[in-house]
Scaffold this active site. Structure first.
Site, mmCIF file in Angstrom:
data_model
loop_
_atom_site.group_PDB
_atom_site.id
_atom_site.type_symbol
_atom_site.label_atom_id
_atom_site.label_comp_id
_atom_site.label_asym_id
_atom_site.label_seq_id
_atom_site.Cartn_x
_atom_site.Cartn_y
_atom_site.Cartn_z
ATOM 1 N N LYS A 1 40.223 31.094 32.408
ATOM 2 C CA LYS A 1 40.259 32.525 32.093
ATOM 3 C C LYS A 1 40.494 32.728 30.595
ATOM 4 C CE LYS A 1 41.399 33.695 36.803
ATOM 5 N NZ LYS A 1 42.383 33.912 37.859
ATOM 6 N N GLN B 1 48.542 35.170 38.206
ATOM 7 C CA GLN B 1 47.831 34.164 39.002
ATOM 8 C C GLN B 1 48.560 33.913 40.319
ATOM 9 O OE1 GLN B 1 44.858 32.921 38.100
ATOM 10 N NE2 GLN B 1 44.698 31.641 39.904
ATOM 11 N N ASP C 1 42.398 42.576 38.711
ATOM 12 C CA ASP C 1 42.069 41.871 39.954
ATOM 13 C C ASP C 1 41.666 42.860 41.065
ATOM 14 O OD1 ASP C 1 42.326 39.026 39.933
ATOM 15 O OD2 ASP C 1 44.497 39.194 39.729
HETATM 16 N N1 GUN Z 1 44.259 32.846 42.746
HETATM 17 C C1 GUN Z 1 43.061 32.472 43.243
HETATM 18 N N2 GUN Z 1 42.114 33.399 42.966
HETATM 19 C C2 GUN Z 1 42.738 34.375 42.279
HETATM 20 C C3 GUN Z 1 42.284 35.600 41.707
HETATM 21 O O1 GUN Z 1 41.113 36.000 41.790
HETATM 22 N N3 GUN Z 1 43.231 36.334 41.055
HETATM 23 C C4 GUN Z 1 44.520 35.942 40.969
HETATM 24 N N4 GUN Z 1 45.368 36.737 40.326
HETATM 25 N N5 GUN Z 1 44.968 34.816 41.494
HETATM 26 C C5 GUN Z 1 44.076 34.041 42.140
#
Ligand code: GUN
Length: 285
Positions: free
Chosen positions: A53, A97, A120
């Protein structure tokens, strides 16, 4: 034999669009886009996602702010950080996350993120907006799946769409997005009876059940579009999806590979959401 949908190419196109618009906003309006990424603990998969990211932010010209917190961080400390980020004008998007360590209530953390910065789209306000079709942010993985389907030139209107999986992050919002595009949508899950028959009726099949090679070629209608959201690690260390690729590609018209299908799209859509957040916060449509 199916055509393979190249998720890397489609995600590169999305990131290019985002980078161009971010550069224009910087040059014309002096606007810098920023994403805060919070990781708690040492989950190795989460570490890889967070690094990816950050790299994507650099690639599209965003600032990224990483907060790597110790496994022992308390819920109160994490909520305090979220509140600081909610008020920080440099931060347009906040991503915490998941999964979080067991002693932290994920729902409480998601609910604390300002809905305007919830890139998200996990906050109940944003989830509700998706239900009524009045959203600012789409959850990244389902939005990426829609873009991949679009890239095949398939018109969803009137098609039988089957989603396997009912998670809040993928299955449920995926079904809503297909419905909004006029698909006839069925959601299947671990308790569904006659799953094979239901799948055989699907013109568009999206699989997000989290079980390696769960969907086999004999469950797929000739000519179906097959999107595999799964990402499973086998005992031999190899990555594989929820769809058994070799048998499925003989039946499908289009299919996503794992890796290189849905995975790269999730981060591209996160960049798009962060740009949308920055524009909204600056009052630019
Ligand atoms: N963990 C696995 N996929 C995601 C996601 O799309 N967003 C977040 N915040 N955590 C994750």
């Amino acid at each position: 034999m199916a055509q393979i949908i190249d998720g890397k190419a489609v995600s590169a196109a999305v990131k290019n669009e985002v980078a161009e618009e971010a550069a224009r906003l910087r040059d014309e309006k002096g606007l810098k886009v920023g994403l805060a990424v919070v990781i708690v603990g040492n989950n190795p998969a989460s570490r890889v996602y967070v690094n990816n990211k950050k790299k994507a932010c650099e690639a599209v010209g965003f600032q990224s702010f990483e907060y790597a917190l110790d496994e022992s961080t308390t819920q109160e400390q994490l909520l305090d950080l979220v509140n600081v980020l909610n008020r920080d004008d440099r931060v347009n998007g906040i991503l915490v996350q998941l999964p979080l360590p067991k002693h932290i209530d994920e729902k409480a953390v998601i609910n604390a993120i300002s809905p305007d910065k919830d890139v998200d789209a996990f906050h109940p306000i944003n989830v509700g907006k998706i239900m009524i079709g009045e959203y600012s942010f789409l959850p990244c993985t389902p939005a990426g799946v829609m873009r991949l389907i679009e890239s095949t030139g398939t018109d969803i209107t009137g098609k039988q769409c089957v989603v396997i999986g009912r998670s809040n992050i993928v299955g449920k919002p995926q079904a809503m997005l297909l419905l909004q595009k006029n698909g006839t949508v069925t959601i299947c899950h671990s308790k569904t009876k006659n799953l094979k028959e239901v799948c055989l009726g699907a013109d568009i099949l999206v699989v997000a059940i989290g079980r390696a090679n769960f969907v086999t070629g004999d469950m797929i209608k000739e000519g179906a579009v097959v999107i595999d959201v799964g990402m499973n690690r086998l005992d031999n260390g190899k990555l594989c999806g929820d769809v058994e690729f070799e048998s499925a590609e003989k039946k499908a018209s289009f299919i996503t590979p794992v890796p290189g299908g849905v995975g790269p799209m999730t981060i591209a859509m996160l960049m798009k959401n962060t740009l949308t957040a920055a524009k909204q916060q600056a009052g630019i449509e």
